[in-house]
Scaffold this motif. Structure first.
Motif, PDB file in Angstrom:
ATOM      1  N   MET A 150      81.771   1.337  66.348  1.00 19.30           N
ATOM      2  CA  MET A 150      81.567   2.581  65.615  1.00 19.30           C
ATOM      3  C   MET A 150      82.879   3.016  64.968  1.00 19.30           C
ATOM      4  O   MET A 150      83.952   2.884  65.564  1.00 19.30           O
ATOM      5  N   GLN A 151      82.788   3.525  63.760  1.00 20.02           N
ATOM      6  CA  GLN A 151      83.987   3.942  63.044  1.00 20.02           C
ATOM      7  C   GLN A 151      84.706   5.086  63.753  1.00 20.02           C
ATOM      8  O   GLN A 151      85.943   5.154  63.748  1.00 20.02           O
ATOM      9  N   VAL A 152      83.947   5.967  64.395  1.00 17.42           N
ATOM     10  CA  VAL A 152      84.597   7.087  65.082  1.00 17.42           C
ATOM     11  C   VAL A 152      85.433   6.587  66.263  1.00 17.42           C
ATOM     12  O   VAL A 152      86.446   7.199  66.627  1.00 17.42           O
ATOM     13  N   ILE A 153      85.050   5.481  66.851  1.00 21.43           N
ATOM     14  CA  ILE A 153      85.828   4.897  67.950  1.00 21.43           C
ATOM     15  C   ILE A 153      87.035   4.156  67.403  1.00 21.43           C
ATOM     16  O   ILE A 153      88.145   4.234  67.958  1.00 21.43           O
ATOM     17  N   GLY A 208      92.034   5.757  68.037  1.00 20.17           N
ATOM     18  CA  GLY A 208      93.339   5.361  68.549  1.00 20.17           C
ATOM     19  C   GLY A 208      93.242   4.328  69.658  1.00 20.17           C
ATOM     20  O   GLY A 208      92.155   3.958  70.131  1.00 20.17           O
ATOM     21  N   ASP A 209      94.409   3.870  70.102  1.00 17.23           N
ATOM     22  CA  ASP A 209      94.481   2.784  71.079  1.00 17.23           C
ATOM     23  C   ASP A 209      93.965   3.206  72.449  1.00 17.23           C
ATOM     24  O   ASP A 209      93.350   2.394  73.161  1.00 17.23           O
ATOM     25  N   ARG A 259      89.587   1.819  76.384  1.00 16.91           N
ATOM     26  CA  ARG A 259      88.557   2.264  77.321  1.00 16.91           C
ATOM     27  C   ARG A 259      87.160   2.096  76.734  1.00 16.91           C
ATOM     28  O   ARG A 259      86.224   2.797  77.122  1.00 16.91           O
ATOM     29  N   THR A 260      87.044   1.154  75.798  1.00 16.18           N
ATOM     30  CA  THR A 260      85.762   0.866  75.163  1.00 16.18           C
ATOM     31  C   THR A 260      85.453  -0.620  75.302  1.00 16.18           C
ATOM     32  O   THR A 260      86.323  -1.469  75.080  1.00 16.18           O
ATOM     33  N   VAL A 302      85.479  11.103  68.893  1.00 16.76           N
ATOM     34  CA  VAL A 302      85.837  10.609  70.223  1.00 16.76           C
ATOM     35  C   VAL A 302      87.344  10.747  70.368  1.00 16.76           C
ATOM     36  O   VAL A 302      88.109  10.360  69.474  1.00 16.76           O
ATOM     37  N   SER A 303      87.790  11.300  71.492  1.00 18.15           N
ATOM     38  CA  SER A 303      89.217  11.475  71.725  1.00 18.15           C
ATOM     39  C   SER A 303      89.516  11.254  73.205  1.00 18.15           C
ATOM     40  O   SER A 303      88.599  11.203  74.047  1.00 18.15           O
TER      41      SER A 303
END
Length: 748
Positions: free
Chosen positions: A404-407, A411-412, A417-418, A509-510
């Motif tokens: 997903m682009q939001v993921i 950032g790293d 964590r994905t 997502v942050s």
């Protein structure tokens, strides 16, 4: 030649005149039947030249013979001189070969009457009186050998050579010459002058040569038993690639050269399969079945041998064996144990041995990725710049999980964590993470997301793991199942211990305070420790640009013809193939059964079968051991559907189906059997079941223009040939309730 021609022009008239007179006299004499032939007077033999005398004739004939003899003698003498000069000039050239490369062949020369040949062990020494004197000092100072016509004259050998000859009498296997020169001033006797050999190092034995040119006379060198004498300094020989020959058993101990090993990557593979998944393995088995001596090379960027992917999201999560993560062995729903790998390592041959294996075989080159494809040169380039040529090639690169682009923009810390679930390493990583973290969120409501949610939800009751699943649809598998069945499935997943969040569109997502924060567009906030993104597959088509292959703009993947060909000697199978279905139009399928069938067909066509792809592949999904379904054709929830359901029994579960078929991969038990029986017709219109009903088992028909284009068998197993025939016929049915009876769903 001009002189000979002039003489012949003068002699020819005389010869013709003389022969004419002789024939006339003989004829007259024979006709008169005289007993003896009358001698023709000398005057009658005259040619009629001025003077009436034959003296000129005799003088010319004699002069011609003398001239011819002198010419022949001078020609032979000149040729001999030029021959010796040429031999001397060749012998005087500096050698471009090291002594190890120079073969040993004896030049056979006929000794003159003045020459005396004396044998000494295995070395023949020729003593010639007419040879000029050459000393060892001269040979040491010059790197160029004397002409071949010159031989050494001194009859007494050097002391070093005498010791060598004495030892050679004990080793008559090969002629030996000391590699080091004798002391300065001491003459050396040899059969013929030898080009000075470079001094060998103490750790290297001198190589034994095999053959030599006729112009040079070389002596073989071999290690001797005695301790070598000190080696004099001289110019080293040019290095060569040929390793020195190993020393004899009786020679001093030296390190033997390492055996020549074959390259890790073969330079050529008759059948090259790019990708190490199900389609490649199915193609390899098909090729070997039709061509038993075939040599097949599979190139995969994964470190593992070909394996099946469905257990990664199904049975492996339900294993009670704690070592299953490492052994990758699992129990099927029927209790039988098997490995995730199609075949053990002993089934394959090593890539190094593939070119020379007698009866062919299948080799797997792991950890290598094809980055460039030259379709004109029939070769590919790997990521380590090595090249492999091929006769026929299959592209079965599959796909990569879509992120997903939001993921990706988060950032790293979020990316670390994905998990993008696809391979064995992804399963091992997620299995370990599920034991260490407190919460996992699965984004995606399709097959993979729902299966992983049920698998991880089982651990929520064991270890207190919080499992959440979110997706934008109204229910699980909302893009595939009709709404009422999708809602029922959602309730089933929730009963497995999963917190299902429907109609969830991820906005951001942050990573905050050690937690991942997922913000939805409707304002909801979800905090979790780890994310599993299961939002689809992106076909791997990186080779399309370099190979000039066409990529379908609507479905993705390589466009192929009915025989799965992209070029005359290039085929595509599995997830990466966009094929034309004669019933349903152009399609791209991402399921195990399609990989098996398309890979098998591509392998047959690579061996010359030329079969079209007419098979309707099926796929299946299990929400644990109690609920599962099989599907075929186009199953899209946007199409009109008709469902016929009945009460389920204990045998209407995935576990019971595998017990009956004997395999956990249900497509393996499929046959191409044609369903028997005529289609029953009725005028009753089908009705969709109500949501309060219990969907124990049933059949869901997907319609397009009133024709069935897709079928889902819900908790109905081993009936796929019937569904395949319905789609193949492509007929319009007035009553699908009667058609559903063909699946025997009302049996107890």
């Amino acid at each position: 030649m001009l002189k000979c021609r002039t003489a012949w022009q003068k002699l020819a008239p005389l010869a013709r005149a003389s022969s004419t007179l002789c024939r006339q006299n003989v004829k007259r004499t024979v006709l008169k039947c005289d007993s003896t032939m009358t001698q023709v007077p000398r005057v009658q033999m005259s040619s009629g030249t001025p003077g009436g005398d034959n003296t000129l004739y005799i003088v010319l004939v004699g002069a011609t013979c003398l001239g011819a003899g002198f010419y022949a003698y001078r020609t032979l003498t000149s040729d001999k001189s030029r021959y010796h000069d040429r031999i001397s000039e060749i012998a005087s050239r500096p050698s471009k070969m090291s002594p190890q490369e120079q073969p040993a062949t004896y030049m056979q020369t006929e000794p003159t009457a003045e020459a005396e040949v004396e044998p000494s062990g295995d070395v023949w020494i020729v003593l010639t009186e007419a040879a000029p004197e050459v000393t060892a000092a001269t040979a040491t100072e010059s790197t160029e050998p004397p002409p071949v016509s010159e031989v050494l004259s001194e009859p007494e050998p050097a002391p070093a050579l005498e010791a060598t000859l004495a030892e050679l009498t004990e080793q008559p296997s090969a002629p030996v010459i000391e590699s080091e020169p004798a002391a300065v001033g001491e003459p050396i006797q040899e059969e013929s002058p030898v080009e000075p050999l470079a001094p060998a190092s103490e750790s290297e034995p001198t190589a034994v040569a095999d053959s030599a040119p006729a112009e040079q006379i070389e002596s073989s060198t071999s290690p001797v038993q005695s301790e070598p004498a000190p080696i004099m300094e001289s110019a080293p020989a040019e290095s060569t690639e040929q390793p020195p020959a190993p020393a004899a058993e009786s020679a001093p101990a030296v390190e033997a050269p390492a055996p020549v090993s074959l390259p890790e990557i073969p330079a050529h593979a008759p059948y090259l399969l790019i990708g190490g998944g199900t389609a490649s393995f199915a193609a390899a088995r098909s090729i070997r079945a039709r061509d038993p001596g075939a040599r097949v090379l599979i190139v995969t960027d994964e470190p593992d041998l070909p394996y099946m992917r469905p257990p990664l999201s199904k049975e492996l999560w339900f294993s009670d064996d704690p070592s299953a993560t490492e052994t990758l062995r699992f129990k099927q729903w029927n209790g039988k144990e098997r490995s995730i790998y199609f075949q053990p390592p002993s089934f394959y041959v090593s890539p190094q041995d593939l070119p020379k294996v007698e009866n062919g075989g299948v080799a797997v080159l792991t950890g290598k990725r094809v980055v460039h494809m030259d379709v004109r040169g029939n070769k590919v380039r790997l990521d380590d710049d090595s090249e492999i040529s091929y006769d026929k090639c299959l592209i079965a690169t599959g796909g990569v999980p879509r992120n997903m682009q939001v993921i990706e923009r988060a950032g790293d810390e979020v990316m670390k964590r994905t998990t993008l679930f696809r391979k064995i390493e992804d399963f091992k990583s997620l299995e370990n993470i599920s034991r260490d973290v407190k919460s996992i969120t699965i984004i995606g409501g399709g097959f993979l997301g729902s299966e992983l949610a049920c698998a991880l939800g089982r651990r929520s009751t064991e270890s207190g793991l919080e499992v959440m699943q979110m997706f934008p649809e109204k229910g699980n598998m909302g893009k595939v199942l009709p709404e009422y069945l999708s809602n029922w499935t959602t309730q089933k997943v929730r009963r497995e211990g999963v917190n299902v969040i429907t109609e969830a569109l991820v906005k951001n997502v942050s990573f905050q305070d050690g937690k991942l924060e997922i913000k939805l567009k409707d304002g909801r906030l979800v905090k979790t420790d780890h994310i599993v993104a299961a939002v689809g597959l992106e076909p791997s088509v990186e080779l399309a640009k370099s190979a000039g292959l066409e990529v379908d703009s609507d479905f993705g993947g390589y466009r192929v013809n009915a025989e799965l060909q992209a070029r005359s000697n290039i085929w595509v199978a599995g997830d990466a193939a966009c094929f034309y279905d004669i019933r349903l139009g152009r399609r791209r399928v991402e399921h195990h059964d399609h990989a098996v069938v398309s890979g098998r067909l591509a392998g047959e066509n690579m061996t010359g079968a030329n079969k079209p792809y007419w098979h309707q592949s099926m796929f299946w999904s299990d929400l644990g051991p109690d609920v599962g379904y099989e599907a075929i054709g186009i199953v899209d929830s946007s199409l009109p559907t008709v469902g016929v359901f009945a009460k389920a029994t204990a045998k209407d579960t995935p576990k019971a189906a595998t017990e009956q078929s004997g395999t956990g991969i249900r497509s393996e038990s499929e046959t191409e059997a044609v369903a028997s029986g005529e289609m029953l017709a009725s005028t009753a219109s089908p009705q969709a079941p109500q949501q309060e009903e219990d969907y124990g088992k049933g059949v869901i028909f997907y319609l397009r223009d009133k024709v069935v284009v897709g079928i889902i068998l819900w908790n109905v197993f081993n009936r796929m040939p019937i569904a395949r025939k319905i789609i193949k016929d492509g007929e319009e049915h007035a009553d699908l309730n009667e058609v559903a009876k063909l699946f025997n769903i009302h049996e107890d």
